[in-house]
Write an enzyme that holds these catalytic residues in place. Sequence first.
Site, PDB file in Angstrom:
ATOM      1  N   TYR A  37      78.275  41.100  73.980  1.00 31.09           N
ATOM      2  CA  TYR A  37      77.130  40.473  73.314  1.00 31.09           C
ATOM      3  C   TYR A  37      77.291  38.945  73.301  1.00 31.09           C
ATOM      4  O   TYR A  37      76.375  38.211  73.693  1.00 31.09           O
ATOM      5  CB  TYR A  37      76.987  41.003  71.888  1.00 31.09           C
ATOM      6  CG  TYR A  37      75.873  40.322  71.113  1.00 31.09           C
ATOM      7  CD1 TYR A  37      74.538  40.554  71.448  1.00 31.09           C
ATOM      8  CD2 TYR A  37      76.151  39.433  70.077  1.00 31.09           C
ATOM      9  CE1 TYR A  37      73.511  39.933  70.754  1.00 31.09           C
ATOM     10  CE2 TYR A  37      75.125  38.807  69.372  1.00 31.09           C
ATOM     11  CZ  TYR A  37      73.808  39.058  69.720  1.00 31.09           C
ATOM     12  OH  TYR A  37      72.786  38.421  69.046  1.00 31.09           O
ATOM     13  N   SER A  75      72.022  32.759  70.186  1.00 31.95           N
ATOM     14  CA  SER A  75      72.701  33.167  68.949  1.00 31.95           C
ATOM     15  C   SER A  75      73.800  32.163  68.657  1.00 31.95           C
ATOM     16  O   SER A  75      74.283  31.463  69.559  1.00 31.95           O
ATOM     17  CB  SER A  75      73.330  34.545  69.150  1.00 31.95           C
ATOM     18  OG  SER A  75      74.190  34.863  68.077  1.00 31.95           O
TER      19      SER A  75
END
Length: 267
Positions: free
Chosen positions: A152, A139
């Site tokens: 995360y 990401s």
Amino acid sequence: MNAFHFKGKTVLITGASMGIGEAFARELSRRGATLVLVARGEEKLAALASELGKAHVIAADLTAPGAAQRVFDAVRAKGLDVDVLVNNAGFGVHGAFDGLALATQREQIDLNVGALVELTHLFMPMVERRQGGVIQVASMAAFQPIPYFAVYAATKAFVLSFSEALWAEYRPRGVRVLALCPGATETPFFQRSGEVPGTSKRARPEDVVRLGLAAFVAGRASVLHGAGNNFSTFLLRFFSREFTVKTLARLLKPQAPELPGAARRAA
Ligand code: NAP
């Protein structure tokens, strides 16, 4: 590195039932690959497999202990050899660290990191034999710590670091390893994460996937989708990490009162 094409190859995709994983499945099916689709939702996977053809379904909760081994065993039981592994399944939850249930934080680590490492370890010998590779979906969150998305972002930093290290280990052996880093992308991800400030402009999953496949074929170690994402990540090098993280904390502090739900800590 040898030229690579997906026609006739077998590709296992985790998190293939929707979002970026589904886009991988559709694009790779168009390119003539046989697919192995993995996620929890068996019905969705079965519907996608029958629509695409040349696709096998393995329903699995990858956060469960031993799940990666069971997926590997199921692949062998079907008599399949995997050329390319796409570790795409992952999720994040936005909120204050102490406002999120510990079980949810742990689940992010188990799926985004634990299952990804286990599947990579299990499938690597097969992938190497077939001179294929691994696509790890990281990401843009991998490039800096993100307050209110702390666990995360840390899992994605792990995925990027892990993948780049393996890229260098396996390159001389003819195996490709790519970390694909999407920015905000239009998928059901945000239904699970909650609204994340600053992510309303979202890319199309098909575009993210096409960029990832091109980078994989080119033998790159990592690729970040989106010109704006690349520019803002480039700018990071001119600021201290403290400045960046303080700024992000201001931008990402949850505005509305937290909704009750399984992912949230019980009041
Ligand atoms: P998504 O639409 O929510 O899809 C997630 C996929 O993972 C689904 O197929 C889901 O299917 C599967 N999954 C979730 N939990 C699972 C579990 N415990 N075991 C097995 N499969 C599980 O999310 P997405 O946006 O496509 O995200 C795909 C990847 O891209 C993730 O790694 C995410 O972190 C990354 N990413 C997304 C964005 C974004 O803005 N969308 C940005 C950067 C990175 P089931 O629920 O049926 O299991």
